[in-house]
Design a protein around this motif. Structure first.
Motif, mmCIF file in Angstrom:
data_model
loop_
_atom_site.group_PDB
_atom_site.id
_atom_site.type_symbol
_atom_site.label_atom_id
_atom_site.label_comp_id
_atom_site.label_asym_id
_atom_site.label_seq_id
_atom_site.Cartn_x
_atom_site.Cartn_y
_atom_site.Cartn_z
ATOM 1 N N PRO A 70 51.702 73.076 41.470
ATOM 2 C CA PRO A 70 52.925 73.944 40.162
ATOM 3 C C PRO A 70 53.693 73.856 39.734
ATOM 4 O O PRO A 70 54.377 72.767 39.456
ATOM 5 C CB PRO A 70 52.811 75.297 41.317
ATOM 6 C CG PRO A 70 52.983 74.275 42.660
ATOM 7 C CD PRO A 70 51.839 73.478 42.230
ATOM 8 N N GLY A 71 53.897 73.919 38.235
ATOM 9 C CA GLY A 71 54.717 73.594 37.448
ATOM 10 C C GLY A 71 55.958 74.142 37.752
ATOM 11 O O GLY A 71 56.248 75.063 38.839
ATOM 12 N N PRO A 72 57.387 73.619 37.872
ATOM 13 C CA PRO A 72 57.631 72.622 36.168
ATOM 14 C C PRO A 72 57.420 71.557 36.924
ATOM 15 O O PRO A 72 57.730 70.842 36.284
ATOM 16 C CB PRO A 72 58.856 73.093 35.688
ATOM 17 C CG PRO A 72 59.654 73.737 36.653
ATOM 18 C CD PRO A 72 59.136 74.474 38.153
ATOM 19 N N GLY A 73 57.802 71.617 38.443
ATOM 20 C CA GLY A 73 58.155 69.880 39.037
ATOM 21 C C GLY A 73 56.592 69.625 39.060
ATOM 22 O O GLY A 73 56.795 68.276 39.680
ATOM 23 N N SER A 74 56.034 68.922 37.857
ATOM 24 C CA SER A 74 54.228 68.159 37.852
ATOM 25 C C SER A 74 54.902 67.526 36.499
ATOM 26 O O SER A 74 55.844 67.288 35.721
ATOM 27 C CB SER A 74 53.112 69.065 37.871
ATOM 28 O OG SER A 74 53.252 70.076 36.751
ATOM 29 N N TYR A 75 53.736 66.803 36.984
ATOM 30 C CA TYR A 75 53.519 65.654 35.626
ATOM 31 C C TYR A 75 53.841 65.989 33.612
ATOM 32 O O TYR A 75 54.940 65.578 33.645
ATOM 33 C CB TYR A 75 52.250 64.884 35.951
ATOM 34 C CG TYR A 75 53.094 63.319 35.078
ATOM 35 C CD1 TYR A 75 53.059 62.338 35.181
ATOM 36 C CD2 TYR A 75 51.628 63.310 33.566
ATOM 37 C CE1 TYR A 75 53.002 61.075 33.870
ATOM 38 C CE2 TYR A 75 51.785 62.414 32.533
ATOM 39 C CZ TYR A 75 52.369 61.162 33.084
ATOM 40 O OH TYR A 75 51.924 59.976 32.292
ATOM 41 N N ASP A 79 52.110 73.720 35.245
ATOM 42 C CA ASP A 79 50.833 74.071 36.467
ATOM 43 C C ASP A 79 49.745 73.275 36.494
ATOM 44 O O ASP A 79 49.077 72.988 34.932
ATOM 45 C CB ASP A 79 50.040 75.787 36.461
ATOM 46 C CG ASP A 79 51.918 76.738 36.219
ATOM 47 O OD1 ASP A 79 52.285 75.566 37.521
ATOM 48 O OD2 ASP A 79 50.829 77.542 36.687
ATOM 49 N N GLY A 80 49.095 72.430 37.032
ATOM 50 C CA GLY A 80 48.218 71.344 37.521
ATOM 51 C C GLY A 80 47.625 71.331 38.573
ATOM 52 O O GLY A 80 47.745 72.328 39.344
ATOM 53 N N ALA A 81 45.932 70.602 38.686
ATOM 54 C CA ALA A 81 45.601 70.018 39.548
ATOM 55 C C ALA A 81 45.199 69.026 39.401
ATOM 56 O O ALA A 81 44.961 68.649 38.875
ATOM 57 C CB ALA A 81 44.994 71.109 40.086
ATOM 58 N N GLU A 82 44.632 68.124 40.610
ATOM 59 C CA GLU A 82 43.623 66.780 41.199
ATOM 60 C C GLU A 82 42.531 67.759 41.733
ATOM 61 O O GLU A 82 42.562 67.390 42.804
ATOM 62 C CB GLU A 82 44.577 65.836 41.615
ATOM 63 C CG GLU A 82 45.134 65.034 40.414
ATOM 64 C CD GLU A 82 46.651 63.831 40.661
ATOM 65 O OE1 GLU A 82 45.571 62.878 41.653
ATOM 66 O OE2 GLU A 82 47.196 64.043 40.457
ATOM 67 N N LEU A 83 41.620 66.893 41.194
ATOM 68 C CA LEU A 83 40.273 66.541 41.844
ATOM 69 C C LEU A 83 40.072 65.694 42.350
ATOM 70 O O LEU A 83 39.754 65.013 41.652
ATOM 71 C CB LEU A 83 38.966 67.648 41.854
ATOM 72 C CG LEU A 83 39.530 69.205 40.960
ATOM 73 C CD1 LEU A 83 38.517 69.928 40.249
ATOM 74 C CD2 LEU A 83 40.064 69.805 42.016
ATOM 75 N N HIS A 84 39.852 65.013 43.465
ATOM 76 C CA HIS A 84 39.061 63.879 44.459
ATOM 77 C C HIS A 84 38.319 64.553 44.530
ATOM 78 O O HIS A 84 37.894 64.202 45.545
ATOM 79 C CB HIS A 84 40.048 63.584 45.142
ATOM 80 C CG HIS A 84 42.292 62.743 45.041
ATOM 81 N ND1 HIS A 84 42.325 61.941 45.060
ATOM 82 C CD2 HIS A 84 42.510 63.610 43.917
ATOM 83 C CE1 HIS A 84 43.850 62.418 44.493
ATOM 84 N NE2 HIS A 84 43.718 62.834 43.515
#
Ligand code: GDP
Length: 434
Positions: A70-75, A79-84
């Motif tokens: 979740p933002g604002p502490g993301s790159y 808001d963001g997510a990663e799917l591996h």
């Protein structure tokens, strides 16, 4: 290009092709909703969770490690997510299709980093550092780029901008004072601070372009009479570096240049024998360009044959190194020259070390973070010139204007002022997914 940030974007952040794991990155306001739709719920923030992914049509897609960022502490600050995912083509395509069906769109090159910049997560020099880190071919380039991503230049520039802003405030206060009430020590202090700032900027500009040189790579030219062994030396130097030599593809210059890493620095060795012998066999344009590079060489490797009298003007100096080749034939090595044999390999290690030392000296030094791009240098030069103008400005109003222009020039480096064109060129060069 100025993509809207209300859109949620996604891209493959890992390399294309079959692999154990593929990382799909998502950023934008719908990231949480997308995750919920794919894995039946939003996992705990910033913790890897194993989830079964299901498409909007109910079809199972993959079992994957999922990260909710979740933002604002993301790159990107959003808001963001990663799917591996499992790194197969069909898996990646199925998940990408599902994301598109759910309303996200594929990212443009560099769009994640662009959003990070727009959201104030990094300034322009840090974003350039990210680009340089991805492009880094050698150890020294990697170190320099990493430092820049960590804000090494930002810190300096911000410090200068803060001081300029204070100066400007004081100068504007001076304008408001009627002459008779002018506190004399304020005027002195303003002048002294202008001098101090200008001197610091001048010192940073006089860095021998080492940051730019390291980022761009050096050019070493091998020169000398025909048949002294220039091509053999270039080949010998290049051959030992097979693992890291990246041939410059698709040009006629292939035959004339070899790219090697010396002292952690990418160095293009230009073989001037190749230039001359190439004759009509290669295009005139290729020769012209290679000659231009030779003229701008960072170092000239002057080759003679051991035992043969060197040409009078040959002297070891700052931009030059003397090499006496063919020591296997028994000739004497003149004072100040390095004796080598390209044929037997004798002395080649010492030559390599000497070249590596020169490469390191030209590009690296202790001390503050160097400028790494021409545009940094141009803007800082302007900032410094404006300060010098401010120092001699006759009217307080004119001095304030010069200080303002100096501040603006600094702002162009960090990306806080008028940089729309730079943004487009910088971010377009990134990979998709960065
Ligand atoms: P260039 O014209 O300066 O590029 O010279 P080349 O590299 O083409 O070499 C000219 C000739 O010298 C070739 O026949 C090479 O095999 C020979 N040569 C180059 N280096 C050495 C060396 O270290 N020892 C000996 N004996 N011959 C060499």
């Amino acid at each position: 290009m100025k993509p809207a940030t209300h859109e949620t974007i996604f891209a493959l952040a890992s390399g294309a092709g079959r692999a154990a794991v593929a990382v799909l990155r998502i950023s934008g306001p719908e990231s949480g909703a997308l995750l919920a739709a794919l894995c039946g719920g939003v996992p705990p923030p910033r913790r890897a969770s194993l989830r079964r992914l299901t498409g909007p049509d109910g079809v199972a897609l993959d079992r994957a490690l999922v990260l909710w960022l979740p933002g604002p502490g993301s790159y990107t600050g959003e808001d963001g997510a990663e799917l591996h995912l499992h790194g197969g083509r069909a898996v990646i395509e199925a998940v990408a299709d599902a994301l598109a069906m759910l309303g996200a769109r594929p990212a443009e090159p560099g769009e994640f980093t662009r959003r990070a910049f727009l959201n104030g997560r990094m300034d322009l020099t840090e974003a350039e550092g990210v680009a340089d880190l991805i492009d880094a071919e050698t150890e020294a380039q990697r170190r320099q780029a990493l430092r820049q991503t960590e804000g090494a230049l930002t810190g300096t520039l911000r410090g200068w901008a803060d001081r300029l802003r204070l100066l400007l405030a004081e100068q504007e206060a001076l304008i408001d004072f009627p002459d008779e009430d002018l506190p004399p020590e304020t005027e002195d202090r303003v002048r002294a601070e202008i001098d101090a700032l200008a001197a610091e900027m001048a010192a940073r500009l006089a860095d021998g372009r080492r940051g730019e040189r390291l980022r761009e790579g050096l050019v070493f030219v091998v020169s000398g009479a025909p048949n002294v062994g220039k091509s053999s030396l270039v080949n010998a130097l290049a051959a030992r570096e097979v693992a890291i030599v990246s041939p410059i593809p698709g040009t006629t210059r292939d035959a004339l240049e070899a790219r090697v890493a010396l002292g952690g620095v990418p160095v293009t060795l230009v073989d001037t024998a190749g230039l001359r012998e190439a004759g009509d066999a290669i295009e005139a344009e290729g020769v012209r360009r290679a000659l231009a590079r030779a003229e701008a060489a960072d170092l000239v490797i002057e080759v003679t044959v051991a035992g043969e009298a060197p040409v009078a003007e040959q002297r070891e100096g700052e931009g030059r190194i003397l090499v006496a080749n063919k020591t296997d034939l028994g000739g004497a090595v003149p004072a100040g020259a390095l004796g080598v044999s390209a044929a037997t390999g004798e002395g080649m290690e010492a030559l390599r070390e000497a070249l590596a030392a020169r490469a390191a000296a030209l590009t690296q030094a202790e001390g503050p973070a160097p400028l790494t791009r021409t545009r940094h240098r141009a803007a800082l030069t302007e900032a410094e010139e404006r300060l010098r103008a401010a120092r001699i400005a006759e009217w307080p109003e004119l001095r304030a204007e010069d200080l303002r222009l100096s501040l603006r020039a600094l702002g162009r480096i960090t990306g806080h002022v008028g940089v729309e064109e730079i943004l487009d060129t910088l971010f377009a060069r990134f990979c998709i997914g960065k």
